[in-house]
Write a protein that holds these residues in place. Structure first.
Motif, short mmCIF file in Angstrom:
data_model
loop_
_atom_site.label_atom_id
_atom_site.label_comp_id
_atom_site.label_asym_id
_atom_site.label_seq_id
_atom_site.Cartn_x
_atom_site.Cartn_y
_atom_site.Cartn_z
N GLU B 38 34.55 30.77 37.70
CA GLU B 38 33.74 31.95 37.40
C GLU B 38 34.43 33.26 37.75
OE1 GLU B 38 30.55 31.82 36.03
OE2 GLU B 38 30.94 29.68 35.80
N ASP B 40 37.42 36.18 38.47
CA ASP B 40 38.62 36.78 37.90
C ASP B 40 39.41 37.36 39.06
OD1 ASP B 40 39.24 39.31 35.30
OD2 ASP B 40 40.59 38.21 36.64
N ARG B 41 40.44 36.65 39.44
CA ARG B 41 41.19 37.09 40.63
C ARG B 41 41.96 38.38 40.36
NH1 ARG B 41 42.15 32.23 44.53
NH2 ARG B 41 40.96 30.58 43.52
N ARG B 43 40.51 40.99 39.33
CA ARG B 43 39.57 42.11 39.50
C ARG B 43 38.88 41.98 40.85
NH1 ARG B 43 35.81 41.26 34.61
NH2 ARG B 43 34.65 42.98 35.59
N GLY B 59 32.82 38.09 39.16
CA GLY B 59 32.37 36.73 38.89
C GLY B 59 31.78 36.05 40.12
#
Lengths: 356, 894
Positions: B38, B40-41, B43, B59
């Motif tokens: 889930e 988004d590394r 962001r 996420g």
């Protein structure tokens, strides 16, 4: 294969039913079975058992005064003391009619030796405190009662595993876990049993069915008394040992919950910990009904109110044919099928119905 | 270090507030699946919670970000740390919106958004100085790991959105609660039929627990199945999917929902109502929490929850783990964690000789395993965090022989309990399955069908088929057969019931029954306790039942297992206690404030009917000292009589016209103006004088009344025995009261005046079967029979000499006669005409056909045909209250 028939089959799950079965077996040496279900301490109580009532008839109070010590002694004997405590219930009247009825009750009760004090009158009504009444805790009492019944040879038949037929002559045929059991006389000792085994046409016209709501609150501030009975709001509150309040409200559920909320107002946020909606039976004239069903000879016990359990010794004597003259006169005047004659033993039937 | 990826850091290393957001994150690299589907590394974000800086990724939920940042404790309960969990996390508010608790957000489903400043509900209710203290506390190592909330001893975790008024109502033809395989399947088949379908899912992803369970045999992988269902569903315009939406109440076609949305970049909660005549419950099962001391310390995590955290968000606490399981599927989570670099120290299987493909896979990957080993206790490992876990074999209970491990995460798998919360709420029944030690749904409810694991289905294909079957049932179509094949027990050992550790009095830690919001504890066994000298009676036993808290369905199941709840009672207890803990509101009562009894009252209330006989009169009773008598004071013959059973009357209203004394109904006959009786006041018996009898009260047919019956005539005159006054109204019916005339002549009897001697009065036969203390003083001896239906004139004995008393006062002008009830105000009818009945009796008559229960001539013959009673009652059961819906299931089904 049929077993030896029982003389009495007591249908019910309340303390009255249990005590009645036991007394018939022990005091009157009858062969008795009890058809009911266990009431674990987790279940919400569908009634309260307290040796006090908003009754105005002196004979009712006199009978209660006579039988309460018998019940207390019996419970002490069967290790039922954990299920019993002495409290000072408060009755609250908020309309003129209820205030008058409570006043009648007070004088009658005091005349018989009860201590009833009038608390400070306020705009909210009048409160009367009755001193030293016995309150039963169903969940704690039941293990002691069941153990006693088992020891005395009372047949214990769970409702979940039985199918019963009650005949017009009052006898009962019970199918229990594959066993066929006969009983010579059926006694419907609580509301659930009456509703389960009598059709509308078989219930005395005196009886009325009502919706009731049992509510358990989370921990809250203590009540003014351990038990508070609001006659006009038709709400009963009992403080639990866990700090919550067990509440019973009669009437439509939404209204009952609103009225319960009104009785508990001023405590901050109050949350539900349990709820149950069920049906209950009362009499239209406020007097107990102890007698035959309509068109059949099964005995029906209804409208005995919050003191029902404490009448068990007298009812047991009545059923066993050993009632005193006063007891016989009392119950015969309160039989079913008496039509207008019941007006002569009518009692306070509750205050004005208050809709929230 | 913000925003930079770094490997998992050892627990205990002190981090500055602005540390890496990956304290409890698994690496994104490597050959493993637990990378966080889930998030988004790329962001990263951060927000504040009770002053603590929380780092996460787009996420994340608030909860996953918090745990990932090292905040693993929700607070303390009874002095012990409590884990922050998907099923137990405090509600949070925006700092600017603290004034309205209904705006609270559930952490587990609220998306993390950068820049938020959030406060827990509990913290929001504290004074400002305590909030500042909490800010400081959050800077300390222990404070960074745990929120500073102390949970009440009793009471469930507050969820204020339960009380919010729905801002929107959604109508649908079919509502599906649960977005797993069964729910998706049900929604799809109904939508393809053209029905308007709304599917509601609590989590932000769909597919339920399918990924955790994986596939069996040649089943398609769950991801494929879910993707296929989802794609098909999303292509249908008549299907709506609501994620981050939790159903918390269900009643008669209405589902109450709380949903988290993003509004202008800010998460907001909304209360919704979903109305649908058909509902599919596909809510899945709850993972049971094994019962042992310390089972909710931070770091103890259910295997499903641990898997989803890792799978969806890459969150994993620490790097050392231990698994205690009663199921085979529990092995999956640790096997995948091991692939991600977690050091799995041991898998402790509570089963004696378990067989499973997962066990073989685990062995192959080198995970140490042990059988017949259960968790005995868990305790904090020290100031740096972590857990000290004790495992023991059944045979070693009490022998102090056990294994000990120090880990950061302790996974526990206790089996499954179908989530019957909404089912019970809707009035559904259940039964206790003693073999599997769980509650299972029983019976049917109109308009509601169950599907998936909540209905007892296990493998994926069966869950999909059950969704289709549920829709078929709701639309009264033929229900397809569902096959749910299980691998033979030889190869796959069935799950064990939830493990319960033996009670060890030397371990002083809380053992919770479940991981939900109730915080219900396993009670310690009752101990013998010596009664202190100062105690007069033994203390009443204290049990779990005394706790005033709502319970979860898993609490009930655990309560049965630990012997607190009888198995037969479990279904009813679940119905009664597993409720939405909404507020009890004072809705206000509409009734008049207390007012004194109307001074115009002249009729005693219905419950006094017959109390003092069938023939009573109303008098004003006055005391010499001018006191006013309370309603209810009893009237006695003399001051020596105190027994209420011997009372001859009662005061039922205040004296009219502002006079002292009171209005009393008295059943003694005859009575004369000025006669002395006694009224029992609270403190003493007071002599009173009778004044102004207002009107007689009779309940039997009367003789023809006199033509002009003044208010103070003796009874003989009132009864019209002079023969010349037929069909005249009785005094008191509204007309002017004439002055008292001389006593009229009774036929065949000598005429006497009232002033010289009381006239011989006549009485009417009392009613048959009279009970109570009807005082028929001086009545005819035939009165005892009471069998004649027609009035019988009886001769009454002369009254005894009146006691010495004050001379009777001069008659005063009678007050204006009060109006009478309708029936009494009418002209007195002929003797054979029906008499007005008391109000209560009228109610009885109106209640049903006038057929007595027992025939007048005896009981029904014994040879009457047997009647099998039909237990069903045609009387409709009133609907349960909308907010809670809990009602007697049996009654609801009638």
């Amino acid at each position: 294969m049929a077993e030896d028939p029982y003389e009495f089959a007591i249908f019910g799950s309340t303390p009255l039913a249990g005590l009645l079965a036991g007394l018939l077996a022990t005091e009157h040496h009858k062969r008795v079975c009890l058809v009911g279900e266990t009431t674990s301490a987790f279940r919400l109580p569908r009634g309260i058992d307290i040796a006090a009532m908003p009754a105005t008839r002196p004979e009712s109070w006199a009978l209660l005064k006579q039988t309460t010590p018998e019940v207390v002694r019996l419970l002490g004997k069967i290790r039922g003391r954990p299920g019993m405590r002495h409290i000072d219930p408060v009755f609250v009247a908020e309309t003129a009619e209820s205030v008058d009825a409570l006043s009648h009750m007070r004088h009658v009760a005091m005349g018989l030796g009860y201590e009833v004090e009038r608390l400070t009158e306020s705009e909210g009504g009048i409160q009367f405190r009755l001193r030293d009444a016995v309150l039963l805790h169903r969940g704690r009492l039941e293990p002691a009662v069941l153990a006693w019944l088992a020891k005395e040879g009372v047949g214990l038949l769970s409702t979940h595993q039985t199918e019963a037929t009650i005949r017009r002559d009052g006898s009962a045929s019970i199918e229990f876990s594959g066993r066929a059991i006969e009983a010579q006389h059926a006694v419907l000792a609580d509301d659930a049993a009456i509703l389960a085994h009598l059709d509308v046409g078989e219930r005395d016209r005196t009886l009325r069915v009502e919706t009731a709501t049992a509510l358990l609150t989370e921990r809250t501030l203590p009540l003014a008394a351990t038990a508070m009975i609001y006659l006009d709001r038709r709400v009963t509150l009992v403080r639990g040992q866990g700090g919550g309040v067990s509440a019973l409200g009669l009437g439509r559920t939404e209204d009952a919950i609103g009225r319960i909320g009104g009785c508990l107002a001023g405590r901050g946020p109050l949350r539900r910990a349990g709820q149950r909606i069920f049906r209950t039976i009362d009499t239209v004239d406020g007097a107990p009904m102890v007698g035959m069903a309509r068109g059949m000879r099964a005995t029906v016990l209804a409208g005995l109110g919050m003191s029902a359990a404490f009448f068990a010794p007298a009812i047991a004597r009545l059923l066993a044919g050993a009632a005193t003259e006063a007891e016989r006169a009392y119950f015969s005047a309160r039989e079913g099928g008496r039509g207008n004659a019941r007006a002569l033993v009518a009692d306070f039937a509750g205050g004005a119905t208050v809709e929230a | 270090m913000r925003g930079r990826w770094s490997p998992i850091l050892p627990v205990g290393r002190q981090l500055k507030p602005r540390a890496t957001p990956l304290l409890n994150r698994l690496p994104a690299e490597g050959e493993h699946r637990l990378k966080g589907a889930e998030i988004d590394r790329g962001r990263p974000l951060s927000f504040r919670l009770d002053g603590r800086e929380i780092h996460g990724f787009a996420g994340d939920t608030l909860l996953s970000a918090a745990i990932a940042s090292g905040l693993t404790g929700a607070g303390r309960h009874q002095g012990e740390p409590l884990a922050l969990d998907e099923r137990f996390s405090p509600a949070v508010l925006h700092r600017g919106g603290m004034h309205d608790r209904l705006n609270a957000l559930p952490m587990a489903i609220t998306p993390a958004v950068g820049g938020l400043d959030l406060v827990t509900l509990e913290q929001a209710g504290r004074p400002a100085y305590q909030q500042r203290l909490e800010l400081l506390r959050g800077m300390l190592p222990a404070g960074r790991r745990r929120l500073g909330i102390a949970y009440d001893e009793d009471g469930a975790l507050p969820s204020p959105w339960f009380d919010a008024v729905a801002s929107e109502a959604i109508d649908a033809d079919l509502a599906v609660i649960g977005g797993g395989l069964a729910g998706l399947s049900a929604a799809l088949v109904a939508a393809r039929r053209g029905e308007r379908v709304v599917l509601v899912e609590r989590r932000q992803w769909l597919g339920g627990d399918a990924r955790f369970f994986g596939s069996t045999g040649d089943e398609a992988p769950p991801d494929e199945v879910v993707a296929g269902l989802l794609t098909a569903l999303r292509s249908l315009p008549n299907a709506t999917i609501l994620t981050r939406t939790e159903a918390f109440a269900l009643f008669e076609g209405t589902v109450r929902l709380t949903r988290v949305d993003i509004d202008a970049g800010i998460p907001v909660s909304r209360a919704l109502k979903l109305n649908a005549p058909r509902i599919v419950l596909a809510v899945g099962s709850l993972e049971r929490l094994p019962i042992f001391p310390g089972n909710r310390l931070p770091g103890v995590v259910g295997s499903v929850a641990a898997f989803h955290r890792a799978d969806r968000f890459g969150v994993w606490i620490g790097r050392r783990a231990l698994l205690s399981t009663a199921t085979s599927v529990g092995y999956r989570a640790v096997m995948q964690a091991r692939d991600a670099g977690v050091d799995v120290l041991r898998v402790a299987d509570t089963r004696l000789n378990p067989q499973s493909r997962f066990i073989e896979f685990g062995k192959a990957s080198g995970i140490p395993q042990a059988r017949d080993l259960r968790a005995a206790s868990a305790a904090p490992a020290g100031r740096r965090g972590g857990l000290l876990v004790r495992l023991e074999h059944d045979a070693e209970v009490g022998t102090r022989q056990h294994e000990e491990f120090t880990v950061e995460q302790f996974l526990v798998a206790g089996g499954w309990q179908p989530d019957l919360t909404l089912w019970h709420m809707a009035g559904g029944s259940s039964r206790w399955n003693a073999g599997e030690q769980r509650l299972e749904a029983e019976g049917r409810l109109h308009g509601i069908a169950m599907a998936g694991s909540v209905a007892g289905w296990r493998n994926g294909a069966a869950c999909v088929a059950s969704g289709q079957a549920a829709v078929a049932r709701l639309y009264s179509r033929s229900v397809p057969e569902i096959r749910d094949p299980q691998i033979d027990a030889i190869y796959e050992t069935p799950d064990h019931p939830c493990p319960v550790a033996a009670f060890d009095p030397s371990v002083d830690a809380n053992a919770y029954l479940d991981g939900g919001t109730s915080l219900a504890l396993r009670p310690a066994p009752p101990r013998r306790r010596r009664r202190g000298l100062w105690e007069l009676k033994p203390r009443a036993p204290w049990g779990m039942a005394d706790e005033a808290r709502p319970l979860g369905v898993a609490d009930v199941a655990a309560g049965v297992q630990v012997g607190e709840i009888p198995p037969d009672d479990a279904p009813i207890v679940a119905q009664e206690r597993c409720i939405t803990p909404g507020d009890i509101v004072d809705a206000g009562s509409k009734f008049p404030l207390h007012t004194p009894t109307s001074a115009a009252a002249t009729e005693p209330p219905a419950y006094l009917a017959g109390r003092f006989g069938t023939r009573t009169t109303t008098w004003l009773v006055e005391a010499a000292d001018g006191r006013a008598f309370e309603v209810g004071c009893l009237v006695h013959l003399n001051v020596d009589s105190t027994n209420p059973g011997e009372a001859i009357g009662v005061v039922f209203a205040p004296a009219p016209g502002g006079r002292t004394g009171g209005l009393a109904v008295i059943g003694k006959f005859p009575l004369a103006d000025g006669e002395m009786l006694a009224v029992k006041d609270i403190s003493a018996a007071i002599p009173v004088r009778l004044v102004d009898p207002l009107k007689p009260t009779e309940e039997r047919p009367r003789l023809v009344p006199p033509p002009a019956a003044p208010a103070r005539l003796p009874m003989a005159a009132i009864l019209g025995l002079d023969g010349a006054t037929a069909k005249q109204p009785i005094a008191g019916d509204g007309g002017p009261v004439p002055e008292a005339p001389a006593v009229p002549t009774e036929p065949e009897r000598a005429t006497e005046t009232a002033a010289t001697a009381p006239a011989e009065a006549l009485s009417v036969m009392p009613a048959a079967g009279l009970a109570g203390n009807g005082a028929e003083v001086g009545g005819n001896e035939d009165a005892a029979t009471g069998s004649a239906p027609e009035p019988v004139i009886a001769r009454e004995a002369s009254p005894p000499d009146a006691p010495a008393m004050l001379p009777a006062p001069e008659p005063e002008p009678a007050p204006e006669a009060p109006s009478l009830p309708e029936e009494a105000a009418a002209t007195v009818p002929e003797a054979e005409a029906p008499v007005p009945m008391p109000v209560v009796a009228k109610a009885i008559d109106a209640a049903g056909p006038a057929v007595d229960g027992a025939p007048a001539d005896g009981p029904p013959p014994l040879d009457a045909p047997l009647v099998r009673l039909d237990a069903s009652d045609p009387q409709t059961v009133p609907s349960p209250e909308p907010e809670s819906g809990n009602s007697d299931g049996k009654l609801a089904a009638e």
